[in-house]
Design a protein around this motif. Structure first.
Motif, mmCIF file in Angstrom:
data_model
loop_
_atom_site.group_PDB
_atom_site.id
_atom_site.type_symbol
_atom_site.label_atom_id
_atom_site.label_comp_id
_atom_site.label_asym_id
_atom_site.label_seq_id
_atom_site.Cartn_x
_atom_site.Cartn_y
_atom_site.Cartn_z
ATOM 1 N N TYR A 125 22.854 6.834 44.969
ATOM 2 C CA TYR A 125 22.215 6.344 46.183
ATOM 3 C C TYR A 125 22.597 4.902 46.480
ATOM 4 O O TYR A 125 23.146 4.202 45.634
ATOM 5 N N VAL A 153 22.395 11.302 47.354
ATOM 6 C CA VAL A 153 22.898 12.653 47.123
ATOM 7 C C VAL A 153 22.439 13.081 45.735
ATOM 8 O O VAL A 153 22.413 12.276 44.805
ATOM 9 N N HIS A 203 22.165 16.147 50.551
ATOM 10 C CA HIS A 203 22.060 14.792 51.106
ATOM 11 C C HIS A 203 20.624 14.517 51.537
ATOM 12 O O HIS A 203 19.972 15.382 52.128
ATOM 13 N N ALA A 254 30.612 12.296 47.641
ATOM 14 C CA ALA A 254 29.592 12.857 48.537
ATOM 15 C C ALA A 254 28.775 11.747 49.192
ATOM 16 O O ALA A 254 28.409 11.842 50.358
ATOM 17 N N LEU A 255 28.512 10.683 48.445
ATOM 18 C CA LEU A 255 27.733 9.569 48.977
ATOM 19 C C LEU A 255 28.545 8.718 49.951
ATOM 20 O O LEU A 255 28.044 8.297 50.988
ATOM 21 N N SER A 300 20.488 6.212 51.693
ATOM 22 C CA SER A 300 21.046 7.554 51.562
ATOM 23 C C SER A 300 21.173 7.896 50.084
ATOM 24 O O SER A 300 21.404 7.023 49.244
#
Length: 175
Positions: free
Chosen positions: A72, A59, A10, A120-121, A57
């Motif tokens: 992202y 990943v 991350h 994950a994001l 953000s």
């Protein structure tokens, strides 16, 4: 090797100088590696644009030291969620995460990497909703997002020279 064997890391806005070229390189490879491709040429601007958002953000999935995919985005500005124009009646929930980009290396496709990166994001985000755009000329990509809980709510051409996109919205957390 499967997606489950990958190391997903991350990153935030302050990491962009360190990951920028990795993101650009994975995107270029995922698009076929043609440096003259118009989207590939314009992509660094989008990386910098999104990376400039304070709550950006990203990943990145790694196979050892090799980056094989990324995703992202950034939270939307409250009360300025552009996607609301696509609905007659917008949902009561409003906090939205704008999921801007997903790219997976060609040799890692159809192995669950896109879903791994998407979760994950988006998993654990504070926002209620996630929005993204999918080129209407890519129905299989749209179907993939639909399988994760996104639904098509309209169409949009964000720039005069861009393709037509399906606007897709999902409640978080994804199912």
């Amino acid at each position: 090797m499967s997606a489950a064997d990958l190391d997903v890391r991350h990153y935030a806005r302050e990491d962009l100088p360190r990951i920028r070229q990795t993101v650009i390189d994975v995107h270029a490879e995922a698009r076929g590696g043609d440096p003259d491709d118009e989207v590939t040429r314009k992509f660094p601007w989008f990386v910098d644009h999104w990376g400039g958002h304070p709550d950006y953000s990203c990943v990145i999935a790694y196979d050892g030291d090799e980056a094989v995919g990324f995703a992202y985005g950034a939270p939307s500005t409250p009360r300025r969620e552009w996607w609301r124009d696509c609905l007659d009646r917008a949902p009561a929930k409003s906090r939205t995460y704008s999921y801007s980009e997903l790219a997976v290396s060609t040799k890692w496709r159809k192995k669950g990497v896109a879903e791994l990166l998407t979760h994950a994001l988006l998993d654990g985000r504070d926002e209620d909703l996630a929005v993204l755009l999918v080129d209407v000329g890519h129905p299989r990509v749209r179907a993939l997002y639909e399988s994760w809980g996104f639904r098509r709510i309209g169409e949009r051409r964000p720039f005069p020279d861009s393709p037509l996109y399906a606007v897709m919205l999902a409640e978080l957390p994804l199912g």
